[in-house]
Write a protein that holds these residues in place. Structure first.
Motif, PDB file in Angstrom:
ATOM      1  N   GLY A  94       0.775  -1.236   0.000  1.00  0.00           N
ATOM      2  CA  GLY A  94       0.000   0.000   0.000  1.00  0.00           C
ATOM      3  C   GLY A  94       0.804   1.284   0.000  1.00  0.00           C
ATOM      4  N   VAL A  95       2.076   1.216  -0.397  1.00  0.00           N
ATOM      5  CA  VAL A  95       2.868   2.447  -0.520  1.00  0.00           C
ATOM      6  C   VAL A  95       2.341   3.188  -1.748  1.00  0.00           C
ATOM      7  N   SER A  96       2.164   4.493  -1.620  1.00  0.00           N
ATOM      8  CA  SER A  96       1.569   5.283  -2.701  1.00  0.00           C
ATOM      9  C   SER A  96       2.387   5.178  -3.985  1.00  0.00           C
ATOM     10  N   TRP A  97       1.702   5.340  -5.106  1.00  0.00           N
ATOM     11  CA  TRP A  97       2.328   5.250  -6.421  1.00  0.00           C
ATOM     12  C   TRP A  97       3.518   6.202  -6.517  1.00  0.00           C
ATOM     13  N   ARG A  98       3.368   7.433  -6.066  1.00  0.00           N
ATOM     14  CA  ARG A  98       4.425   8.450  -6.155  1.00  0.00           C
ATOM     15  C   ARG A  98       5.656   8.031  -5.372  1.00  0.00           C
ATOM     16  N   VAL A  99       5.454   7.579  -4.140  1.00  0.00           N
ATOM     17  CA  VAL A  99       6.575   7.195  -3.280  1.00  0.00           C
ATOM     18  C   VAL A  99       7.269   5.946  -3.821  1.00  0.00           C
ATOM     19  N   ARG A 100       6.487   4.954  -4.221  1.00  0.00           N
ATOM     20  CA  ARG A 100       7.133   3.727  -4.711  1.00  0.00           C
ATOM     21  C   ARG A 100       7.867   3.972  -6.019  1.00  0.00           C
ATOM     22  N   LYS A 101       7.343   4.840  -6.866  1.00  0.00           N
ATOM     23  CA  LYS A 101       8.038   5.173  -8.116  1.00  0.00           C
ATOM     24  C   LYS A 101       9.375   5.852  -7.815  1.00  0.00           C
ATOM     25  N   MET A 102       9.401   6.784  -6.878  1.00  0.00           N
ATOM     26  CA  MET A 102      10.651   7.463  -6.527  1.00  0.00           C
ATOM     27  C   MET A 102      11.653   6.484  -5.898  1.00  0.00           C
ATOM     28  N   MET A 103      11.154   5.609  -5.014  1.00  0.00           N
ATOM     29  CA  MET A 103      12.049   4.652  -4.367  1.00  0.00           C
ATOM     30  C   MET A 103      12.612   3.672  -5.395  1.00  0.00           C
ATOM     31  N   TYR A 104      11.773   3.204  -6.299  1.00  0.00           N
ATOM     32  CA  TYR A 104      12.219   2.274  -7.338  1.00  0.00           C
ATOM     33  C   TYR A 104      13.264   2.940  -8.245  1.00  0.00           C
ATOM     34  N   GLU A 105      12.980   4.155  -8.686  1.00  0.00           N
ATOM     35  CA  GLU A 105      13.930   4.868  -9.552  1.00  0.00           C
ATOM     36  C   GLU A 105      15.265   5.070  -8.838  1.00  0.00           C
ATOM     37  N   ALA A 106      15.218   5.346  -7.542  1.00  0.00           N
ATOM     38  CA  ALA A 106      16.458   5.538  -6.769  1.00  0.00           C
ATOM     39  C   ALA A 106      17.286   4.259  -6.718  1.00  0.00           C
ATOM     40  N   VAL A 107      16.643   3.098  -6.471  1.00  0.00           N
ATOM     41  CA  VAL A 107      17.424   1.854  -6.419  1.00  0.00           C
ATOM     42  C   VAL A 107      17.938   1.478  -7.805  1.00  0.00           C
ATOM     43  N   ARG A 108      17.191   1.795  -8.848  1.00  0.00           N
ATOM     44  CA  ARG A 108      17.683   1.506 -10.202  1.00  0.00           C
ATOM     45  C   ARG A 108      18.896   2.378 -10.538  1.00  0.00           C
ATOM     46  N   MET A 109      18.860   3.659 -10.136  1.00  0.00           N
ATOM     47  CA  MET A 109      19.959   4.571 -10.468  1.00  0.00           C
ATOM     48  C   MET A 109      21.204   4.350  -9.608  1.00  0.00           C
ATOM     49  N   PHE A 110      21.009   4.121  -8.314  1.00  0.00           N
ATOM     50  CA  PHE A 110      22.143   4.113  -7.391  1.00  0.00           C
ATOM     51  C   PHE A 110      22.450   2.757  -6.760  1.00  0.00           C
ATOM     52  N   GLY A 111      21.627   1.752  -7.028  1.00  0.00           N
ATOM     53  CA  GLY A 111      21.783   0.463  -6.366  1.00  0.00           C
ATOM     54  C   GLY A 111      23.019  -0.320  -6.742  1.00  0.00           C
ATOM     55  N   ASP A 112      23.540  -0.094  -7.925  1.00  0.00           N
ATOM     56  CA  ASP A 112      24.658  -0.906  -8.398  1.00  0.00           C
ATOM     57  C   ASP A 112      25.854  -0.868  -7.447  1.00  0.00           C
ATOM     58  N   ILE A 113      26.098   0.251  -6.808  1.00  0.00           N
ATOM     59  CA  ILE A 113      27.259   0.339  -5.900  1.00  0.00           C
ATOM     60  C   ILE A 113      27.069  -0.510  -4.643  1.00  0.00           C
ATOM     61  N   PHE A 114      25.823  -0.891  -4.347  1.00  0.00           N
ATOM     62  CA  PHE A 114      25.546  -1.703  -3.158  1.00  0.00           C
ATOM     63  C   PHE A 114      25.376  -3.189  -3.471  1.00  0.00           C
ATOM     64  N   TRP A 115      25.290  -3.535  -4.761  1.00  0.00           N
ATOM     65  CA  TRP A 115      25.105  -4.930  -5.168  1.00  0.00           C
ATOM     66  C   TRP A 115      26.380  -5.697  -4.825  1.00  0.00           C
ATOM     67  N   GLU A 116      26.262  -6.743  -4.015  1.00  0.00           N
ATOM     68  CA  GLU A 116      27.426  -7.511  -3.576  1.00  0.00           C
ATOM     69  C   GLU A 116      27.557  -8.811  -4.344  1.00  0.00           C
ATOM     70  N   LYS A 117      28.785  -9.243  -4.520  1.00  0.00           N
ATOM     71  CA  LYS A 117      29.035 -10.554  -5.120  1.00  0.00           C
ATOM     72  C   LYS A 117      28.349 -11.601  -4.262  1.00  0.00           C
TER      73      LYS A 117
END
Length: 150
Positions: A94-117
């Motif tokens: 039930g997270v709002s569309w606006r918030v989940r879209k921003m959170m998803y875009e953030a993990v897509r843009m910046f998540g690679d540096i946190f992805w561990e082997k």
């Protein structure tokens, strides 16, 4: 399928620890977060913390996402799918569309540096987007059935 409750214990202002093994089913696929797994909830930059909760409706999605990004993930779920599962659970909770879209875009843009082997299988990571093999097509089509069009 029996649903158990995610139980966390705060360690400090940022980190929490999972108290009991927690299983989240995405359709029929189990993702098991082991007791003792350490999470920071939703990793929100300091400047945005007044606007977003570190813990709240997004907690389950954030903990699962943290686990899938960790070296302990032996599910074969790659980074792209980890991010899509994060979005799926945000919507489910039930997270709002606006918030989940921003959170998803953030993990897509910046998540690679946190992805561990990974200890075991790293799945296709992002390679399968251009991989036309039958195995890759099967892998993604099975997840499309579980997650649907997002």
């Amino acid at each position: 399928m029996m649903k158990n409750k995610l139980k966390l214990k705060k360690v400090n202002n940022i980190f929490s620890v999972v108290l009991e093994d927690y299983t989240k089913y995405i359709k029929d696929f189990p993702i098991i977060i082991p007791a003792g797994f350490r999470t920071d909830g939703a990793s929100i930059p300091l400047i945005l913390r007044p606007f977003f909760e570190r813990y709240g409706k997004n907690t389950e999605a954030a903990v699962i996402h943290d686990f899938l990004y960790s070296k302990f993930n032996s599910t074969g779920i790659n980074r792209e799918l980890a991010d899509r599962i994060f979005l799926f659970i945000l919507k489910e909770n039930g997270v709002s569309w606006r918030v989940r879209k921003m959170m998803y875009e953030a993990v897509r843009m910046f998540g690679d540096i946190f992805w561990e082997k990974k200890i075991q299988n790293e799945g296709y990571r992002n390679k399968a987007i251009i991989d036309k093999s039958e195995e890759a097509k099967c892998y993604y089509s099975e997840w499309e059935k579980k997650l649907g069009k997002l």
